[in-house]
Design a protein around this motif. Structure first.
Motif, short mmCIF file in Angstrom:
data_model
loop_
_atom_site.label_atom_id
_atom_site.label_comp_id
_atom_site.label_asym_id
_atom_site.label_seq_id
_atom_site.Cartn_x
_atom_site.Cartn_y
_atom_site.Cartn_z
N VAL A 142 0.99 -3.39 -5.68
CA VAL A 142 2.00 -3.07 -4.67
C VAL A 142 1.28 -2.52 -3.44
CG1 VAL A 142 4.13 -1.84 -4.15
CG2 VAL A 142 3.61 -2.50 -6.52
N SER A 143 1.27 -3.29 -2.35
CA SER A 143 0.59 -2.83 -1.14
C SER A 143 1.53 -2.15 -0.16
CB SER A 143 -0.13 -4.00 -0.44
OG SER A 143 0.79 -4.98 -0.02
N ARG A 144 2.85 -2.40 -0.31
CA ARG A 144 3.83 -1.75 0.56
C ARG A 144 5.19 -1.74 -0.14
NH1 ARG A 144 5.46 -3.31 6.87
NH2 ARG A 144 7.11 -1.74 7.06
N GLY A 145 5.94 -0.67 0.06
CA GLY A 145 7.27 -0.60 -0.51
C GLY A 145 7.25 -0.19 -1.97
N ALA A 146 8.27 -0.62 -2.69
CA ALA A 146 8.41 -0.27 -4.11
C ALA A 146 9.23 -1.34 -4.80
CB ALA A 146 9.07 1.10 -4.26
N ALA A 201 3.86 1.89 -3.66
CA ALA A 201 2.67 1.45 -2.93
C ALA A 201 1.41 2.10 -3.51
CB ALA A 201 2.81 1.80 -1.45
N GLY A 202 0.42 1.28 -3.78
CA GLY A 202 -0.83 1.75 -4.37
C GLY A 202 -0.90 1.58 -5.87
N ASP A 203 0.24 1.29 -6.51
CA ASP A 203 0.25 1.13 -7.96
C ASP A 203 -0.21 -0.27 -8.36
OD1 ASP A 203 1.25 3.67 -8.15
OD2 ASP A 203 3.31 3.07 -8.57
N ILE A 204 -0.79 -0.36 -9.54
CA ILE A 204 -1.25 -1.62 -10.11
C ILE A 204 -0.70 -1.71 -11.53
CG2 ILE A 204 -3.25 -3.06 -10.69
CD1 ILE A 204 -4.92 -1.20 -8.88
N PRO A 241 -13.32 3.47 -8.04
CA PRO A 241 -13.63 2.04 -8.24
C PRO A 241 -12.39 1.16 -8.16
CG PRO A 241 -14.83 3.38 -9.82
CD PRO A 241 -13.87 4.29 -9.13
N LEU A 242 -11.29 1.60 -8.78
CA LEU A 242 -10.05 0.83 -8.71
C LEU A 242 -9.50 0.81 -7.28
CD1 LEU A 242 -7.95 1.58 -11.91
CD2 LEU A 242 -8.60 -0.64 -11.02
N GLU A 243 -9.58 1.95 -6.62
CA GLU A 243 -9.08 2.02 -5.24
C GLU A 243 -9.83 1.05 -4.34
OE1 GLU A 243 -9.03 5.23 -1.57
OE2 GLU A 243 -9.05 5.98 -3.63
N GLU A 244 -11.15 0.98 -4.48
CA GLU A 244 -11.93 0.08 -3.65
C GLU A 244 -11.59 -1.37 -3.95
OE1 GLU A 244 -14.03 0.76 -1.08
OE2 GLU A 244 -13.14 2.74 -1.34
N ALA A 245 -11.46 -1.72 -5.23
CA ALA A 245 -11.09 -3.09 -5.58
C ALA A 245 -9.71 -3.42 -5.04
CB ALA A 245 -11.11 -3.26 -7.11
N PHE A 246 -8.77 -2.47 -5.15
CA PHE A 246 -7.40 -2.67 -4.64
C PHE A 246 -7.44 -2.95 -3.14
CE2 PHE A 246 -3.55 -1.22 -2.66
CZ PHE A 246 -2.53 -1.53 -3.54
N ARG A 247 -8.12 -2.09 -2.39
CA ARG A 247 -8.15 -2.24 -0.93
C ARG A 247 -8.80 -3.56 -0.52
NH1 ARG A 247 -6.89 2.31 1.91
NH2 ARG A 247 -6.90 4.30 0.79
N PHE A 248 -9.86 -3.94 -1.21
CA PHE A 248 -10.58 -5.17 -0.87
C PHE A 248 -9.68 -6.38 -1.10
CE2 PHE A 248 -15.22 -6.85 -1.05
CZ PHE A 248 -14.92 -7.76 -0.04
N ILE A 249 -8.99 -6.39 -2.23
CA ILE A 249 -8.10 -7.52 -2.55
C ILE A 249 -6.97 -7.62 -1.53
CG2 ILE A 249 -6.35 -8.31 -4.20
CD1 ILE A 249 -8.20 -7.32 -6.44
N VAL A 250 -6.33 -6.50 -1.23
CA VAL A 250 -5.21 -6.50 -0.27
C VAL A 250 -5.69 -6.97 1.09
CG1 VAL A 250 -3.58 -5.03 0.97
CG2 VAL A 250 -3.87 -4.76 -1.50
N ARG A 251 -6.83 -6.50 1.52
CA ARG A 251 -7.35 -6.90 2.84
C ARG A 251 -7.64 -8.40 2.87
NH1 ARG A 251 -10.91 -3.28 3.23
NH2 ARG A 251 -12.78 -4.40 2.59
N PRO A 303 10.29 -4.42 3.80
CA PRO A 303 9.73 -5.36 2.83
C PRO A 303 9.00 -4.67 1.68
CG PRO A 303 8.26 -5.16 4.68
CD PRO A 303 9.47 -4.31 5.01
N THR A 304 8.96 -5.37 0.56
CA THR A 304 8.06 -5.01 -0.53
C THR A 304 6.97 -6.07 -0.56
OG1 THR A 304 9.76 -3.95 -1.87
CG2 THR A 304 7.80 -4.72 -3.01
N ARG A 305 5.74 -5.62 -0.46
CA ARG A 305 4.62 -6.54 -0.42
C ARG A 305 3.77 -6.36 -1.68
NH1 ARG A 305 3.65 -5.86 6.07
NH2 ARG A 305 5.36 -7.27 6.65
N LEU A 306 3.64 -7.46 -2.38
CA LEU A 306 2.88 -7.50 -3.63
C LEU A 306 1.76 -8.51 -3.52
CD1 LEU A 306 5.93 -7.85 -6.07
CD2 LEU A 306 4.83 -5.72 -5.41
#
Length: 324
Positions: free
Chosen positions: A43-47, A63-66, A151-161, A113-116
């Motif tokens: 979840v990159s935005r919303g809920a 947002a931020g959850d996986i 480590p998860l945060e970095e992977a999350f941010r990289f994927i979303v970007r 929006p909810t962005r996944l």
């Protein structure tokens, strides 16, 4: 020997991106079940809410959850727990989604929006290991400022970007990053949960962990219960009882299970003869290996080698590629 890394490497994960979303109220979609597939949603935005077959209560994601659904169970994603849902195939068709850009529901006047970012990890169809049986129906890692998993945060941010920028090659990059994400999710779960049974509990037990490390370091060794109990610094009976209680397999059954996974890989990926493979997984002759393999796999090594080189069904792969 890092046993967990050895097992995860043998899974032969293949990460695939389905799509990113721009969903505005009201929306809901149903994702079907597939074998040997672990779904993931970031979840990159919303809920949103997710209801998973076999899980009693709906789960709210922000947002931020996986979330990882290791067994590929059918599930529903929606803006509220009670929103009517359509199948992914129906949503894709109604949206005119071509695979490029975001899968969109609703317009800008319909709300925030909810962005996944949605995708899956495909496992080797023939891989069997207690670790897969131990994974829970849903594995959620939440954004937590107090206890951040970098480590998860970095992977999350990289994927979303990568997904949102959509540069050439981004699908390949996301596929590889998602494979790293799977490992990080399993590691996070392994570190945060209390494990009483299964591979992780055994690895956390210094004595059982020593025996498992020995098996994975040298699977071709002529392992006996006595030899493994020495590695665990335990008596034979106590070791056998403890290993079986925690792992759900006797020590020698686990040795055979792991050897068969390695043998399947060599049969599928190499031109080694049966005698060579037999030697590498600890059997004195090709016939001895063949007898054990046939009992475990339900077919001879030669038949397995032939069947493993056939292409998987195109229809199923195509369906998974769009999440249908």
């Amino acid at each position: 020997m890092d046993v967990l890394s050895d097992v995860l490497a043998a899974l032969r994960l293949k990460g695939t991106l389905y799509f990113s979303t721009d969903f505005r109220p009201a929306w809901g979609l149903r994702v079907p079940r597939f074998r040997r597939v672990a779904r993931f949603h970031l979840v990159s935005r919303g809920a949103c809410w997710i209801r998973i077959d076999g899980v009693a209560e709906p789960i709210r994601l922000e947002a931020g959850d996986i979330i990882l659904i290791p067994q590929g169970a059918e599930h529903v994603l929606a803006d509220t727990p009670d929103t009517p849902c359509r199948t992914v195939e129906e949503v894709v068709k109604a949206a005119g989604f071509t695979g490029k850009g975001a899968l969109a529901i609703g317009g800008e006047d319909d709300g925030a929006p909810t962005r996944l970012v949605c995708g899956h990890f495909e496992f080797d169809e023939d891989f069997e290991h207690p670790l897969l049986e131990q994974l829970p129906p849903a594995l959620v890692v939440r954004w937590d400022e107090q206890n951040r998993n970098y480590p998860l945060e970095e992977a999350f941010r990289f994927i979303v970007r990568e997904v949102h920028e959509g540069r050439p090659g981004h699908e390949a990059v996301v596929g590889r990053l998602s494979e790293i994400l799977f490992v990080q999710l399993v590691r996070s779960w392994a570190a945060g949960a209390e494990h009483r049974r299964g591979l992780l509990a055994a690895l956390l037990d210094p004595r059982l962990g020593a025996a498992l490390a020995a098996i994975h370091a040298d699977p071709s060794a002529r392992w006996t219960l006595e030899a493994l109990s020495r590695r665990a610094a335990m008596g034979r009976t106590a070791f056998a009882e403890r290993f079986t209680a925690v792992m759900g397999h006797t020590p020698l059954r686990y040795v055979t299970l792991w050897r068969m996974q390695l043998a399947k890989r060599m049969l599928a990926d190499s031109r080694l003869s049966l005698e060579q493979i037999a030697d590498r997984v600890g059997y004195e002759s090709g016939p001895a290996f063949s007898r054990v393999f046939k009992k475990a796999a339900g077919m001879s090594p030669g038949a397995y080698r032939q069947s493993s080189r056939r292409s998987p069904a195109d229809a199923e792969r195509t369906a998974m590629a769009i999440g249908a």
